[in-house]
Write a protein that holds these residues in place. Structure first.
Motif, PDB file in Angstrom:
ATOM      1  N   TRP A 131      48.045  48.026  39.969  1.00 43.37           N
ATOM      2  CA  TRP A 131      46.936  47.319  40.636  1.00 43.37           C
ATOM      3  C   TRP A 131      45.608  47.642  39.964  1.00 43.37           C
ATOM      4  O   TRP A 131      44.832  46.734  39.632  1.00 43.37           O
ATOM      5  N   ARG A 162      45.295  45.986  36.583  1.00 41.42           N
ATOM      6  CA  ARG A 162      44.988  44.557  36.676  1.00 41.42           C
ATOM      7  C   ARG A 162      43.534  44.315  37.080  1.00 41.42           C
ATOM      8  O   ARG A 162      42.901  43.370  36.594  1.00 41.42           O
ATOM      9  N   ARG A 169      40.480  42.326  34.974  1.00 42.01           N
ATOM     10  CA  ARG A 169      39.680  41.217  35.510  1.00 42.01           C
ATOM     11  C   ARG A 169      38.216  41.608  35.683  1.00 42.01           C
ATOM     12  O   ARG A 169      37.489  41.011  36.453  1.00 42.01           O
ATOM     13  N   ALA A 226      46.173  40.560  42.503  1.00 36.11           N
ATOM     14  CA  ALA A 226      46.485  41.671  41.589  1.00 36.11           C
ATOM     15  C   ALA A 226      47.367  42.703  42.273  1.00 36.11           C
ATOM     16  O   ALA A 226      48.289  43.264  41.663  1.00 36.11           O
ATOM     17  N   GLU A 255      51.009  41.278  42.616  1.00 33.19           N
ATOM     18  CA  GLU A 255      51.704  41.330  41.331  1.00 33.19           C
ATOM     19  C   GLU A 255      52.161  42.760  41.026  1.00 33.19           C
ATOM     20  O   GLU A 255      53.291  42.987  40.585  1.00 33.19           O
ATOM     21  N   ALA A 256      51.270  43.711  41.235  1.00 30.46           N
ATOM     22  CA  ALA A 256      51.597  45.105  40.934  1.00 30.46           C
ATOM     23  C   ALA A 256      52.710  45.611  41.833  1.00 30.46           C
ATOM     24  O   ALA A 256      53.601  46.353  41.386  1.00 30.46           O
TER      25      ALA A 256
END
Length: 314
Positions: A107, A110, A114, A281, A284-285
């Motif tokens: 996390w 990511r 960004r 994010a 996804e993590a």
């Protein structure tokens, strides 16, 4: 003795956690030191601020009066410090709070990708992290809610559910007879000592409920989960763990039959916009981590096949 903000912060911590032990852990001080500080504050104010009971500490009428004035002062000072740090920092920073999770590394990576530079604050208490978000000390918090022990969500916070129910697994010595099977019955652990961190909100009660429901009454020891991991490795205890935890040569992670213990994973912020900015994010993590854990991946695939799942397919 003149009262300072640190004294007021200590009083708020005792009231919020309901325990000198948990408050000391939250403040990062030794419990005897906090007890001494409390006695001095009570002497300064001329009366007891908390009653000491077997179940913890409870504010007296005088304590409630002091806390009524102390809380806004502590919150204002925290906000002032946070704003000052943000003003002197290089570039935009995101103040992230979290309880323990193996998804954290992915996390944070990511978020940095960004251009959201995270500053991480870890705490075993999800309730403490939620208060910090509400008081403006944190921008976002990733927390867990133990089944049967609802979190105390401050008014005005926005929540987003990452996982409605994540089953908790068990970590046991690699040479334990039950480690030979992918599914462990609690009865197989009847003769083992358990270790639980009592400072994790709701976990002590949840583990006791789980064991009682299975008709077991093993010895349950207090200890943080770093200590528990070390004692599991030497065969001293077993302990609950996240399903994303990896097995090691000296410790096995196994699913508990019937999935009797679960947590809800939540993201908290003061606005929906703040949640929108970081939730993708985190999701996804989390799934990246979850699908790398064989036992948990198998559980997720079974749930998907039974049309109850929430995991993405790969």
């Amino acid at each position: 003795m003149d009262l300072e903000v640190r004294h007021l912060r200590a009083l708020c911590a005792i009231a919020d956690t309901g325990s000198l032990h948990r408050a000391a852990r939250h403040l990062g001080v030794a419990q005897p030191s906090l007890s001494t500080q409390l006695r001095r504050i009570e002497q300064e104010l001329g009366g007891a601020l908390f009653t000491r009971e077997p179940t913890g500490c409870r504010p007296t009428p005088l304590g409630r009066l002091v806390l009524l004035r102390a809380r806004p002062l502590v919150a204002e000072m925290r906000s002032l410090v946070a704003e000052a740090r943000a003003a002197t920092a290089d570039g935009p920073q995101l103040r992230v709070g979290s309880t323990a999770s193996r998804a954290l590394a992915g996390w944070l990576r990511r978020l940095r990708g960004r251009r959201q530079e995270p500053i991480l604050h870890m705490n075993v208490s999800p309730n403490a992290l939620l208060r910090m978000v509400a008081e403006g000390q944190l921008d976002i918090a990733f927390v867990h809610e133990v089944e049967g022990s609802p979190l105390r969500v401050p008014e005005g916070l926005r929540l987003r559910v990452l996982i409605e129910r994540e089953p908790q697994f068990v970590s046991l010595p690699a040479d334990h007879p039950a480690a030979d099977r992918p599914l462990v019955r609690l009865a197989d652990l009847a003769g083992d000592r358990w270790m639980v961190d009592p400072t994790v909100d709701g976990e002590w009660d949840a583990v006791h409920r789980m064991l009682r429901a299975a008709g077991l009454s093993p010895r349950v020891l207090h200890g943080d989960y770093h200590t528990a991991a070390a004692l599991v490795a030497t065969g001293e205890v077993v302990t609950v763990c996240q399903p994303t935890s990896p097995s090691r040569p000296d410790a096995a992670v196994r699913r508990i039959e019937g999935d009797p213990l679960g947590v809800r994973l939540l993201l908290a912020a003061r606005t929906d916009a703040a949640l929108d900015a970081v939730y993708p994010a985190l999701a996804e993590a989390y799934w990246e981590t979850a699908l790398l854990a064989p036992a948990y991946r198998e559980w997720l695939e079974r749930e998907r096949d039974e049309h109850r799942a929430f995991a993405p397919t790969r």
